[in-house]
Design a protein around this motif. Sequence first.
Motif, PDB file in Angstrom:
ATOM      1  N   HIS A  10     -44.589   0.068  -3.764  1.00 39.45           N
ATOM      2  CA  HIS A  10     -43.936   1.361  -3.949  1.00 39.45           C
ATOM      3  C   HIS A  10     -43.293   1.476  -5.324  1.00 39.45           C
ATOM      4  CE1 HIS A  10     -42.699   5.169  -2.322  1.00 39.45           C
ATOM      5  NE2 HIS A  10     -41.503   4.986  -2.819  1.00 39.45           N
ATOM      6  N   LEU A  11     -42.847   0.341  -5.836  1.00 41.83           N
ATOM      7  CA  LEU A  11     -42.274   0.330  -7.187  1.00 41.83           C
ATOM      8  C   LEU A  11     -43.283   0.887  -8.186  1.00 41.83           C
ATOM      9  CD1 LEU A  11     -39.706  -1.226  -8.566  1.00 41.83           C
ATOM     10  CD2 LEU A  11     -41.471  -2.759  -9.338  1.00 41.83           C
ATOM     11  N   ILE A  12     -44.528   0.415  -8.063  1.00 44.73           N
ATOM     12  CA  ILE A  12     -45.580   0.887  -8.975  1.00 44.73           C
ATOM     13  C   ILE A  12     -45.875   2.358  -8.705  1.00 44.73           C
ATOM     14  CG2 ILE A  12     -47.960   0.532  -9.704  1.00 44.73           C
ATOM     15  CD1 ILE A  12     -47.692  -2.350  -8.596  1.00 44.73           C
ATOM     16  N   ASN A  13     -46.027   2.675  -7.415  1.00 44.93           N
ATOM     17  CA  ASN A  13     -46.382   4.046  -7.066  1.00 44.93           C
ATOM     18  C   ASN A  13     -45.330   5.035  -7.514  1.00 44.93           C
ATOM     19  OD1 ASN A  13     -48.559   2.926  -5.896  1.00 44.93           O
ATOM     20  ND2 ASN A  13     -47.766   3.034  -3.803  1.00 44.93           N
ATOM     21  N   HIS A  14     -44.068   4.639  -7.295  1.00 51.00           N
ATOM     22  CA  HIS A  14     -42.986   5.543  -7.673  1.00 51.00           C
ATOM     23  C   HIS A  14     -43.039   5.831  -9.163  1.00 51.00           C
ATOM     24  CE1 HIS A  14     -38.686   6.409  -8.737  1.00 51.00           C
ATOM     25  NE2 HIS A  14     -38.976   7.397  -7.920  1.00 51.00           N
ATOM     26  N   ALA A  15     -43.267   4.793  -9.957  1.00 51.28           N
ATOM     27  CA  ALA A  15     -43.328   4.999 -11.401  1.00 51.28           C
ATOM     28  C   ALA A  15     -44.424   5.997 -11.747  1.00 51.28           C
ATOM     29  CB  ALA A  15     -43.569   3.675 -12.106  1.00 51.28           C
ATOM     30  N   THR A  16     -45.565   5.920 -11.042  1.00 50.27           N
ATOM     31  CA  THR A  16     -46.656   6.829 -11.403  1.00 50.27           C
ATOM     32  C   THR A  16     -46.351   8.257 -10.965  1.00 50.27           C
ATOM     33  OG1 THR A  16     -47.775   6.188  -9.373  1.00 50.27           O
ATOM     34  CG2 THR A  16     -48.454   5.073 -11.374  1.00 50.27           C
ATOM     35  N   PHE A  17     -46.042   8.443  -9.663  1.00 47.03           N
ATOM     36  CA  PHE A  17     -45.903   9.846  -9.248  1.00 47.03           C
ATOM     37  C   PHE A  17     -44.623  10.477  -9.782  1.00 47.03           C
ATOM     38  CE2 PHE A  17     -44.498   7.838  -5.064  1.00 47.03           C
ATOM     39  CZ  PHE A  17     -43.201   8.285  -5.066  1.00 47.03           C
TER      40      PHE A  17
END
Lengths: 805, 112, 143
Positions: free
Chosen positions: A344-351
Amino acid sequence: MTLLHWAVLLPFIAAILIPFLYKYLKRIHTGWFVLILPLVLFVYFLSFIPKTSSGEVILNNLNWVPSLGINFNVYLDGLSLLFALLITGIGSLVVLYSIYYLSKHKEKLNNFYVYLLMFMGAMLGVVLSDNLIVIYVFWELTSIASSLLISYWYTREKSVYGAQKSMYITVFGGLSMLGGFSLLYVIAGTFSIRELIANADLVMASSLFIPAMILVLLGAFTKSAQFPFHIWLPDAMEAPTPVSAYLHSATMVKAGIYLVARLTGVFGGAPEWFWIITIAGLVTLTWGSISAVRQKDLKGILAFSTVSQLGLIMSLLGAGSAAFYFQDGDNALYMTAILAAVFHLINHATFKGSLFMAAGIIDHETGTRDIRKLGGLMTVLPVTATISLIGLASMAGLPPFNGFLSKELFFTGMLNVTEYGIFNLETFGFIIPVIAWIASVFTFLYCILMFSKTFMGKFDISKLKVKHVHEAPIGMLISPVILAALVVVFGLFPNLLAYSLIEPAMAAIIPGILSPGEFFDVHISHWHGFSPELWMTFGVVALGILLFMTFKKWENTAFYRGEQDLFNYAYDSGYEGLIKGSQWITRLQMTGRLRDYFIYMNTFIILIMAYTMYRYSLPAIQSLDLSPIPIYFWLVILVFIGSIVVIPFINNRVALIIATGVSGFIVALLFVLFRAPDLALTQLLIESVSVILFMLVFYHLPKLKKVKTPPKMKAVKLIISIGFGLMITLGSLSVFSMGQEVNFDSISEYYTENSKEEAGGYNIVNVILVDFRGLDTMLEILVVSMAVLTVVSLIRLRFKGSEDI
Amino acid sequence: MELLMSIVIGIIFSVTIYLFMSKNLLRVVAATLLLSHGVHLLLLTMSGLQRGAAPILSFDADAYTDPLPQALVLTAIVISFGVTAILLVMSYRTYKVHKTDDLEELRGSADE
Amino acid sequence: MMQKPNNMMLQTLARLIILIILSFSIYLLLAGHNSPGGGFVGGLMTASAILILYLSFDLKSIQKAIKFDYIKIIGIGLLFASLTGVVSMLFGFPFLKQFFDYFTLPILGEVELTTAMVFDLGVYFVVLASALTIILTIAEDDK
């Protein structure tokens, strides 16, 4: 110094060069030069992926203050690499975006990029250091850079307010964290994280464990905007949007998460760590998502949603920390939480990055971010609308985007918690997934609200300040499009990341669980069958849509109309109170009366001296070896006392001068009797010069008036002055007797013995002055010269044209 | 003698502090002068008095008075002269500008 | 004060006394290393001699006779004192390291010469000029 050290230091070096580039190459937007750096670093860090994914770690030592255990040791493992890639990757996109967002004609680009590079270097320093003190230094640097960037438009009152607020809160946290680090040093004797992890048992057994943990967590929670310290983040939105996208959603606010993840190896396994972090994360998640619904500012919504998402990651880290309790138990149970956190850390940064950039475009093109004024932008800004749709759907947890996958994993992680069977979870554990579910409903709701209010409905240009609204230039769209594309790619092919980034990061968060050569089983799938998680998602969507449909009904309630966070009132009134309180204290003591100051100071001096003497029974003056007193000495002393005691009663200027003069000459006489010829001579001459000086000045001053002091005041003055005199007498005697009792070697003997041989002088006092302690004398005549210059400027320099005479 | 001097020094300090708390600028300046006398004598007294000859080696005595406090006091005398001069000039200028030497009147307004 | 004193007795006496005081002050300065005296005392003594001049005659006529800028003398004194320190540094010794030796000079016989004397001379100038500047600045302001 290795390449990795340089990677941390390069942004700082670039920051020094930027102002020159800005000044001399005005035609080219400074951002283009800046862009090179994060790009190069990003590629450089990418080259580490093969190493870290095979479980390798890189450690390069560089001594800084080895005597204190402070060394700039660079440490790179899966977790550090993940963050380094985020910092440089998102950094590149943000810089590219900023080139189109900030006009090279109107903005002070040199300031902006210097701060941004300073932040980038500091942030890399935080995630790449192994030493806690080095981390602390870089940590505070990120706070400073963040404040500077928030107040980038420093003429706006709100920017300054936001910068101040973030500074106060994060620096308060940083200092607590430093306290925690120091306690860890006290416990384990090292600042190195790796050594701390190796000594985790020692730390766990210490009585300082809980204080150290709480202090460190204060640092992490303030930085990552956890409840109730989250209040600074919404105000930080006054920064230019690229900054919000970069610092306040993708990187800096995740420093707290990084710290918690990094120190899980030290603190993890303790029930306190588990409970504090999980609960704080869940409360933040819920509070943030509910508050986001109330916001009318696009960036306000995004800020609270960031708060809430950070809470989500935090709670997952808390749940995952139980891994250390089990050591080698059923690892799928708690591993899901860690997996979800990293993913989620990665996903949050993207979206979130793409959403912030989209909000920035809307602001840039329409001149407002107020959702009450916006609407119907879908046709006007089609690309931005698409980007936003992807970002919001991912955030809301809808398939097939990456947010859906991590949201499912999050539910799994939270459901697993109930099955841990430790820390009393069997009784209260069910609350955790319930809270998570409720928060997700609100997350879904604000996502729909944001999209519908901005892009659907009727487009009404009369509400906007601008005349025409058109799609942003292509350059500005590149970055959000890349991020949105990543959202889709990671959503469709999550296992691209599984063993390259996620697994090494997980292994770094919970070190020592796996034996070497083993790997965590990371497989992210879209379909698990009709599992509870899927039903939860259905529930979220159903309830979210229901709330959205009935939105009209509670649009006018006090809940929706107010925007302010409750804790803002606490912060503001606390801040006010602090200022008022210190003003009150200042006014209480700073009366402007010399008399009052002396009463305060002397009372304290008397009390402290009396207490010290009582405490150490100093006036144990038993073995006083006193010199005999000749008869004539009594006479001198009587005249001396007389000339001094009479001074307060004198009401005549000339008599005052004579009395002080007499006392001065008697002091000279005393110096003679005390066998100090040099002093006697000096005193005699100084006294003569002083008397002339006094005469000259007194000549101009008015006559002394007889002052009537109220008897009460007089009594106070008398008590204080006599008490002070008494303390001095006792102090003098006790020092004297101590000097005799202790019988140490006086340093004076050195001078007496060496005066002739070393300096060729017989007058020891003079030899001390001009030779042994020549530097002191040198500085002393400097002081005298300065006094003269003061006198001269006080008298000769006058203001011209004012009422000064 | 040290006992007697300690008491005398105590008296000097008492008078000094009393004068410091007065309203009149001149008395405050006189008090600083007295204060420096007190400190100089205190320094000498604490190291012992009349214990040997003056610290000049040509006297060829068995014992000399401690030279270090004397060196300290010598510098202190000159420095305190500078301090007294500055204070005097400041009170002189203050009087010229504000036409008063009453500290109560020199306080200035509350919101300053 | 110091503007127009008119006292014949004082003026005549002053001429005599000042000579004595001045020569004594020079003695104090030079003898300081071995017997009571030194830069501080010498400087103050010279200053008081000059002050007596100012007290017995008026300010203007003395200023015509003695045309020193005392503030410059302070600077010269500081320069003397610091240069002795710097010179020893040039020879590789610590700052303010002092040296002495005995020389036989004509007429005077054996004499001890020290670098500390130069330092003390600096102190002398500073103290002398400081005392005078302070008092004269205030006195001049009378006008």
